[in-house]
Design a protein around this motif. Structure first.
Motif, PDB file in Angstrom:
ATOM      1  N   ASP A 134      32.449  57.960 122.435  1.00 45.51           N
ATOM      2  CA  ASP A 134      33.842  57.578 121.562  1.00 45.51           C
ATOM      3  C   ASP A 134      33.946  58.675 120.659  1.00 45.51           C
ATOM      4  OD1 ASP A 134      35.003  56.331 119.766  1.00 45.51           O
ATOM      5  OD2 ASP A 134      34.002  54.470 119.908  1.00 45.51           O
ATOM      6  N   ALA A 176      34.941  57.577 117.067  1.00 44.86           N
ATOM      7  CA  ALA A 176      33.715  57.104 116.309  1.00 44.86           C
ATOM      8  C   ALA A 176      32.994  58.281 115.892  1.00 44.86           C
ATOM      9  CB  ALA A 176      32.756  56.102 117.145  1.00 44.86           C
ATOM     10  N   LEU A 177      32.831  59.256 116.767  1.00 47.44           N
ATOM     11  CA  LEU A 177      31.923  60.499 116.582  1.00 47.44           C
ATOM     12  C   LEU A 177      32.700  61.363 115.356  1.00 47.44           C
ATOM     13  CD1 LEU A 177      29.654  62.247 117.018  1.00 47.44           C
ATOM     14  CD2 LEU A 177      30.981  63.253 118.883  1.00 47.44           C
ATOM     15  N   PHE A 196      32.020  59.960 112.353  1.00 49.67           N
ATOM     16  CA  PHE A 196      30.575  59.992 111.927  1.00 49.67           C
ATOM     17  C   PHE A 196      30.438  61.581 111.322  1.00 49.67           C
ATOM     18  CE2 PHE A 196      26.172  60.862 113.166  1.00 49.67           C
ATOM     19  CZ  PHE A 196      25.544  59.943 112.119  1.00 49.67           C
ATOM     20  N   ARG A 198      20.795  69.829 105.075  1.00 56.10           N
ATOM     21  CA  ARG A 198      19.940  69.012 106.053  1.00 56.10           C
ATOM     22  C   ARG A 198      20.892  68.025 106.701  1.00 56.10           C
ATOM     23  NH1 ARG A 198      15.887  69.904 102.238  1.00 56.10           N
ATOM     24  NH2 ARG A 198      16.631  68.551 100.715  1.00 56.10           N
ATOM     25  N   ALA A 199      22.048  67.549 105.905  1.00 54.54           N
ATOM     26  CA  ALA A 199      23.032  66.664 106.801  1.00 54.54           C
ATOM     27  C   ALA A 199      23.544  67.290 107.891  1.00 54.54           C
ATOM     28  CB  ALA A 199      23.840  65.997 105.694  1.00 54.54           C
ATOM     29  N   GLN A 258      21.256  67.869 110.777  1.00 52.74           N
ATOM     30  CA  GLN A 258      21.117  66.802 111.674  1.00 52.74           C
ATOM     31  C   GLN A 258      22.128  66.454 112.469  1.00 52.74           C
ATOM     32  OE1 GLN A 258      18.166  64.648 111.573  1.00 52.74           O
ATOM     33  NE2 GLN A 258      17.282  66.539 110.714  1.00 52.74           N
ATOM     34  N   LEU A 259      23.300  66.727 111.933  1.00 49.79           N
ATOM     35  CA  LEU A 259      24.721  66.357 112.698  1.00 49.79           C
ATOM     36  C   LEU A 259      24.651  67.485 114.015  1.00 49.79           C
ATOM     37  CD1 LEU A 259      27.270  64.692 112.713  1.00 49.79           C
ATOM     38  CD2 LEU A 259      28.483  66.748 111.756  1.00 49.79           C
ATOM     39  N   ALA A 294      22.038  68.818 115.178  1.00 55.24           N
ATOM     40  CA  ALA A 294      21.003  68.507 116.351  1.00 55.24           C
ATOM     41  C   ALA A 294      21.760  67.217 117.389  1.00 55.24           C
ATOM     42  CB  ALA A 294      19.862  67.787 115.764  1.00 55.24           C
ATOM     43  N   HIS A 295      22.405  66.377 116.571  1.00 53.96           N
ATOM     44  CA  HIS A 295      23.031  65.297 117.553  1.00 53.96           C
ATOM     45  C   HIS A 295      24.249  66.002 118.376  1.00 53.96           C
ATOM     46  CE1 HIS A 295      24.336  61.224 118.322  1.00 53.96           C
ATOM     47  NE2 HIS A 295      25.654  61.705 117.714  1.00 53.96           N
ATOM     48  N   LEU A 348      22.388  67.629 121.116  1.00 55.25           N
ATOM     49  CA  LEU A 348      21.952  66.546 122.223  1.00 55.25           C
ATOM     50  C   LEU A 348      22.866  65.880 123.117  1.00 55.25           C
ATOM     51  CD1 LEU A 348      19.529  64.508 119.728  1.00 55.25           C
ATOM     52  CD2 LEU A 348      18.799  65.983 121.897  1.00 55.25           C
ATOM     53  N   ALA A 370      23.234  66.236 127.194  1.00 58.76           N
ATOM     54  CA  ALA A 370      23.535  65.290 127.749  1.00 58.76           C
ATOM     55  C   ALA A 370      24.518  65.426 128.896  1.00 58.76           C
ATOM     56  CB  ALA A 370      23.596  64.131 127.078  1.00 58.76           C
TER      57      ALA A 370
END
Lengths: 197, 197
Positions: free
Chosen positions: B147, B150-151, B154, B177-178, B181-182, B184-185, B188, B192
């Motif tokens: 989506d 939505a991403l 985010f 750090r934020a 994390q993003l 890393a998302h 991933l 995928a």
DNA sequence: GCGTGTTGTTTGAATGTTCAATCAATCGCC
DNA sequence: GGCGATTGATTGAACATTCAAACAACACGC
């Protein structure tokens, strides 16, 4: 109830509703039915009221926020999303006018007194520490190299950012999408933990 | 430069530095060397100045924000993180006092006029639309079911939340750090997409 | 070229309100 | 009788906004 408690309670609500600058001492007095002298007897200045409020949030996080949000929830990762869904309830209950009381103050106060900033930071710190505990409790469901502190802060990031957008658009779906994305991130992490590289 | 331009420019800076409520008309007048009558000739009220500022942000997002951040960057996903790294620069340059001008106003104004709220929302909408375009351009590097709207939201969530924490703690590592994390998302997600389920 | 009317802009003192904070006087309890 | 707590009118600064007056630029007829 002591005058001090009355003031802090009223200020928690008014600062949250109207913000710090837009809440006048007169507002606090009419809400509490006190006289200005009584207030200034307890708090030497308006800023000291703010400090009292931030201390109350800091000291009440478990009883006032986490305990209600986590009632009947045991699973550590479920607790994280239960907390977020607690915020969702607050958003809906306020017709999407909800703002995180700490986050709003953090952005409203542009040159905060060191003491105030410390308390804002302490509030964030307590919040993320609680999440970090959940992540620790999740143990091997997350990849071993996961930076749990960073991930906990990211949960706060998602909450604050989601609340900000839901409030601005007056539409809870903006918060929901932030949570959905975070959920997807957790799903990917949990999957990666199951099938190590 | 017209009086209107002078006022908007000064207001952009002062609202950002001190917030809307804490910026007085007198502040704007001394900064612009105008008289109150001139200001009120151009803007009927202080709120109209705010509207002018928000319109300027809305209309200037490409020239003022995205173009500098994306200079020499072509890869669509790299553009997203280049924008975040642009914010990082702003944070560092301001000794971690930086606040997103729109986000701060969005949280400071508790009962905004509909027109003001629309403009705040439009500013967020433009920002996320730009990110969404990057995500579209990323094509098959993201899983097909992603989506993208939505991403994109985010990404804004992560930026706003990261800025808020960096500012509160006066420590850019909270923003970093934020972003990590993003990142890393996204990693991933890109993984995928490579190895479909 | 020159007065005269017109329109839009600028001046800055003044207005009335709201604000945080003060304090001398008073109260009520031990 | 002493002392912390309370009263509420008061203070002076800060605030957004107003307005009558002055000014500038231009247009028009003569």
């Amino acid at each position: 109830m002591s005058a001090r408690e009355k003031i802090v309670l009223a200020a928690m609500e008014l600062f949250w509703l109207k913000g710090y600058n837009s809440t006048s001492i007169a507002d606090l007095l009419s809400r509490t039915q006190l006289n200005s002298g009584s207030l200034y007897h307890v708090f030497p200045s308006k800023q000291d009221v703010l400090i009292g409020v931030l201390e109350a949030y800091r000291d009440g996080i478990h009883q006032q926020l986490l305990a209600p949000a986590w009632a009947g929830v045991d699973d550590p990762i479920a607790k994280i999303f239960a907390l977020l869904s607690h915020y969702r309830m607050l958003i809906v209950e306020t017709d999407c006018a909800y703002g995180c009381p700490v986050g709003s103050l953090a952005l409203e106060l542009h040159e905060p007194d060191p003491k105030v900033r410390e308390l804002l930071a302490a509030n964030f710190e307590n919040w993320t520490a609680a999440i970090e505990q959940c992540l620790s409790d999740a143990g091997k469901r997350l990849p071993p190299e996961t930076d749990r502190r960073a991930l906990a802060q990211f949960v706060l990031t998602a909450m604050e950012g989601g609340v900000m957008q839901a409030r601005t658009h007056r539409d809870v779906s903006y918060f929901d999408r932030a949570v959905t994305q975070l959920r997807a991130h957790f799903d990917l992490l949990e999957n990666a933990a199951k099938v190590p590289a």
